[in-house]
Design an enzyme around this catalytic site. Structure first.
Site, PDB file in Angstrom:
ATOM      1  N   ASP A 315     -11.323  28.351  40.668  1.00  0.00           N
ATOM      2  CA  ASP A 315     -12.575  29.027  40.944  1.00  0.00           C
ATOM      3  C   ASP A 315     -12.387  30.542  40.869  1.00  0.00           C
ATOM      4  O   ASP A 315     -11.403  31.084  41.380  1.00  0.00           O
ATOM      5  CB  ASP A 315     -13.051  28.613  42.341  1.00  0.00           C
ATOM      6  CG  ASP A 315     -14.326  29.296  42.763  1.00  0.00           C
ATOM      7  OD1 ASP A 315     -15.357  29.069  42.113  1.00  0.00           O
ATOM      8  OD2 ASP A 315     -14.292  30.064  43.751  1.00  0.00           O
ATOM      9  N   GLU A 351     -12.010  29.414  35.605  1.00  0.00           N
ATOM     10  CA  GLU A 351     -13.347  29.989  35.568  1.00  0.00           C
ATOM     11  C   GLU A 351     -13.101  31.481  35.352  1.00  0.00           C
ATOM     12  O   GLU A 351     -12.724  32.184  36.288  1.00  0.00           O
ATOM     13  CB  GLU A 351     -14.090  29.733  36.877  1.00  0.00           C
ATOM     14  CG  GLU A 351     -15.515  30.245  36.857  1.00  0.00           C
ATOM     15  CD  GLU A 351     -16.246  30.022  38.174  1.00  0.00           C
ATOM     16  OE1 GLU A 351     -17.455  29.730  38.135  1.00  0.00           O
ATOM     17  OE2 GLU A 351     -15.622  30.151  39.242  1.00  0.00           O
TER      18      GLU A 351
END
Length: 658
Positions: A315, A351
Site C-alpha cells: 500500500d 501501489e
C-alpha cells in the site's frame, strides 16, 4: 541468559544446556527503563529489564508457554503506559478503546501473545505461479464469504472459510491462480471512526505488522490462517497479502501512543512541524532509519517463512522509497529486498504512489517489482464510456504500457492491470452510477475519488429496465475482455464475479456490513456473467499467453503487429486522432498463430474489413452477446455498437482448429 536477538518473544525449549522459557527483546532507545509485564487473567507480574545491548532491552523468563500474554511498561511524562510489542506475533483480542486513548486505557488494551511457530504443513508445496500466468483475485477475508450460505466447514467470514470447499471450487472454476487479501495484520480503527462506533473495515491502519487480526478467527488466528493457506496451496492457489508499511495506527502528532512513538521517535519521517503526512493517515514510516527498515524486513520474512505467503501488495509504496521529500529508486528498502534470499522468490506488487511531493512513481520501481497500473484503469474506463481522444492511449494500455514497462523487462516488470480495485466502484457500480454515493460513510459524501469515469447507461442506480440492464452487461463484458486480452497481469475484484453492488459507494473502507459483504444471491443475469467470466479467463490462458511470451524479454521481436482502420487500411498517424474503431492484429513468428482484436467505441454498428490473411478466422468472443459460440469469419465482420470482438486463426505450424 537473555539475548538481544531476535526481537520479540521467542520460546526456548529445554535441553541439557538451556532451560525452558522465553526470551523477550525490544528495541527502545527512547526508554531509559522498561518493565516486562506478564498477564494471567486479572493477575500480572512485572520484571525490570536490566540487560541492554545497542538500545535493545532484553530479558529471559523461564517456564513460559504458548499463549502467555505480555506487554512492556514505560513511564512517559510521569504516567505508566503499557506498550504493545512491535514484534508481536499474535494479540489477545481484537483491539478497541473509547477515545481518547490514555495511559490508563493502555492497560486494558489488547496484549501481545507468545506463540509457537510449529505447524504441520503436511508437505504441501507453494504453487509458484509464473507472473505471466497469474490471475489476481482481490478479496476481503470477511466480506468474501460472510453472506455465502453455501459455506459448511467454517464460520462464514473467517480465515478458515477462505479454504471451504465451496470457495476452493469457485476459485478453480473461475481460473484464479492467486488471491490477494486486503490487510490481515491486526488493525486499530482510527479515532474518528471509534467516535462513530465505526471500524476500519479494509484494515489499512496497522497496529502490529506480524500478528493476524483476530476479527477473522474463531479461536486461534495464527493456526486458522496457516490452515487456510495450506489448503489453498494444496489446490494450487497462491496467497498474496496486502501490507501497510507506509504508516501505522498511531496516526498524527496528536494520535494515540501504542508503541513506536514511545520506543523511538525516529521510526517516523519528521520535519520542523512534527510528523510528515505523506499517507493521508497522519504519519509516514521512515525506512531510511535502520530500526524501521529492520521491522519491515523482519515482518516480510516472517510472513514468508512462517505462513508460506507467496507475495505482497504494498500500500502506498512510494513512501517506502522516500528520502524526505524525494523518491529514490535506489532506496535502502529496495536494496534490502533485492538481496534477501527469502523474499526474492515472492511476488512484489507496488501501489506506486503516495500523496506527498514526488509521490507518483508509476514505472519507476526497481526490477523485481510489478506495479498497479492506474493508467490502464482510467484509459479503458474512458474509452468504453465513449470519451473522445483516447484511441492512441487505449492502444498503448492494451499493449502493456511499454513506455512505463519495457517489454525487455517482462515478465518481471509486467504491469498489474485492473478495471476495479477495493478503493473505488465495483464493476457493477461502474456501469450503474455516474456519481459516488458515500453518504453512509458519515462525511457528507466528500470522501472517495471524484474522477470515476463511470457511466450509468441511462439510469442512476438499480433498475428493472431490460434495455439498460443489457447495456450494462455489455459494458461489463467490454471492460473485462479488454483487461484479459491486454498485455499484463490481470487483477480482478472478487465482488465483480458475483456482480456485487455497493450502492454507488466508492470508498466503503468503514462499511463492515451488506454494503461491502458480497451478495451471493444470484439471479440469471449474474449467473450468466459469472459463467462468462470463467470462460473468458480460460480463453486468455489458451490464446493470449503465447503472445505475452512472444512480446517478452530477449525474444520479444519474434512477432508481428499491425493496427487497422475499419476499412481495412493500416492505421496512419492522422488516423489516431479521429477513428472511432480500431483493429489490433498480432502474430507469432513469421507464420504462427494470430489474434485479431477489433473495437467499436460508439453505439452505431461498423462493418469492419478484416486483414487479408487467409485462411478463415475463428471467433473467440463478441461482447455484444453473452454467448461464446465459435463462428467462422472471412473478410468482413459486422461489429455491433459499443462492443469488441476477438478473432483467432492457427498458424501454418499448428492445427487449424479451436
Amino acid at each position: 541468559m537473555s539475548k538481544p536477538y531476535p526481537l520479540g518473544a521467542n520460546l526456548q525449549s529445554a535441553n541439557s544446556l538451556k532451560p525452558q522459557g522465553c526470551n523477550f527483546a525490544i528495541y527502545a532507545p527512547d526508554c531509559s527503563s522498561l518493565q516486562l509485564i506478564l498477564f494471567n487473567g486479572k493477575n500480572q507480574r512485572s520484571f525490570t529489564i536490566e540487560n541492554k545491548y545497542a538500545d535493545i532491552h532484553h530479558i529471559f523468563i523461564s517456564d513460559i508457554n504458548t499463549g502467555q500474554e505480555y506487554g512492556f511498561s514505560s513511564n512517559i511524562d510521569g504516567q505508566d503506559w503499557l506498550l504493545l510489542d512491535p514484534y508481536a506475533k499474535a494479540v489477545s483480542k481484537a483491539p478497541y478503546y473509547e477515545p481518547p486513548y490514555s495511559a490508563d486505557k493502555s492497560w486494558h488494551f489488547t496484549k501481545a501473545v507468545v506463540t509457537d511457530n510449529a505447524f504441520d504443513w503436511q508437505g504441501v508445496p507453494q504453487p509458484d505461479v509464473p507472473l505471466a500466468k497469474t490471475i489476481i483475485f482481490e478479496m476481503h477475508t470477511k466480506g468474501f464469504s460472510q453472506l455465502n450460505p453455501a459455506i459448511t466447514t467454517a464460520q462464514p467470514g473467517s480465515y478458515l472459510a477462505l479454504s471451504d470447499p465451496v470457495n476452493i471450487t469457485l476459485l478453480k472454476q473461475q481460473g484464479i491462480t492467486s488471491i490477494q487479501l486486503l490487510p490481515i495484520a491486526v488493525c486499530m480503527h482510527e479515532p474518528h471512526l471509534l467516535k462513530q462506533q465505526g471500524v476500519n473495515y479494509w484494515g489499512y491502519s496497522t497496529l502490529a505488522f506480524m500478528a493476524p487480526d483476530p476479527r477473522y478467527a474463531t479461536v486461534d488466528a495464527v493456526i486458522e490462517l496457516k490452515t487456510a493457506i495450506r489448503e489453498l496451496h494444496r489446490n494450487g492457489i497462491e496467497v498474496i497479502l496486502d501490507v501497510v508499511f507506509n504508516h501505522t495506527a498511531e496516526g498524527g502528532q496528536d494520535g494515540p501512543i501504542f508503541n513506536l512513538k514511545a520506543l523511538d521517535h525516529r521510526y517516523y519521517l519528521r520535519d520542523e512541524n512534527g510528523l510528515r503526512n505523506y499517507t493521508g493517515c497522519g504519519n509516514s514510516l521512515d525506512l531510511t532509519h535502520q530500526a524501521s527498515l529492520n521491522l519491515v524486513m523482519d515482518s516480510l520474512r516472517y510472513w514468508v517463512t512462517e505462513y508460506h505467503i507467496d507475495g505482497f501488495r504494498f500500500d502506498l509504496a512510494a513512501t517506502l522509497g522516500r528520502n524526505g521529500d524525494r523518491f529514490n529508486q535506489q532506496a535502502p528498502f529496495f536494496h534490502a529486498v533485492a538481496q534477501d534470499p527469502i523474499l526474492k522468490p515472492t511476488k512484489l506488487i507496488a501501489e506506486p504512489w503516495d500523496i506527498g511531493p514526488d509521490g507518483y512513481q508509476l514505472g519507476y520501481f526497481p526490477d523485481g517489482w510489478n506495479e498497479c497500473n492506474d493508467k490502464f484503469r482510467d484509459t479503458v474506463r474512458s474509452f468504453w464510456r465513449g470519451d473522445h481522444g483516447y484511441l492512441k492511449d487505449f492502444a498503448t494500455r492494451i499493449m502493456g504500457s511499454r513506455h512505463f514497462f519495457s517489454g525487455g523487462r517482462w515478465p518481471h516488470k509486467l504491469p498489474v492491470n485492473y478495471i476495479a480495485y477495493h478503493d473505488g466502484f465495483t464493476l457493477q457500480d461502474l456501469v450503474s452510477y455516474n456519481d459516488k454515493h458515500n453518504t453512509a460513510n458519515g462525511e457528507n459524501n466528500r470522501d472517495g475519488h471524484g474522477d470515476n469515469r463511470s457511466y450509468n447507461c441511462g439510469i442512476e442506480g438499480d433498475t428493472d429496465d431490460v434495455a439498460v440492464i443489457a447495456f450494462r452487461e455489455k459494458q461489463k463484458r467490454n471492460l473485462i475482455t479488454t483487461l484479459l486480452f491486454s498485455f499484463g497481469i490481470p487483477h480482478i475484484l472478487a465482488a465483480d464475479t458475483v456482480s456485487h453492488t455497493q450502492g454507488g459507494n466508492n470508498n466503503a473502507y468503514c462499511q463492515d456490513n451488506e454494503i461491502s459483504w458480497l451478495n451471493w444471491q444470484m439471479d440469471d443475469v449474474k449467473k450468466e456473467f459469472k459463467d462468462w467470466l470463467s470462460k473468458m479467463i480460460a480463453a486468455r490462458k489458451q490464446y493470449m499467453l503465447p503472445f505475452i511470451d512472444a512480446f517478452t524479454g530477449d525474444g520479444r521481436n519474434d512477432h508481428r503487429i499491425s493496427w487497422y482502420c475499419s476499412n481495412g487500411d493500416m492505421m496512419q498517424q492522422h488516423d489516431w486522432e479521429h477513428q472511432i474503431s480500431l483493429g489490433l492484429h498480432l502474430g507469432l513468428g513469421t507464420d504462427g498463430d494470430e489474434l485479431l482484436l477489433i473495437f467499436n467505441q460508439v453505439d452505431t454498428p461498423i462493418d469492419f474489413k478484416l486483414p487479408d490473411v487467409p485462411p478463415t478466422w475463428h471467433r473467440i468472443c463478441d461482447t455484444s452477446s453473452m454467448q461464446l459460440a465459435p463462428l467462422n469469419v472471412n473478410d468482413h465482420y459486422q461489429l455491433a455498437g459499443r462492443s469488441m470482438v476477438i478473432l483467432q486463426r492457427s498458424g501454418a505450424s499448428t492445427d487449424d482448429t479451436i
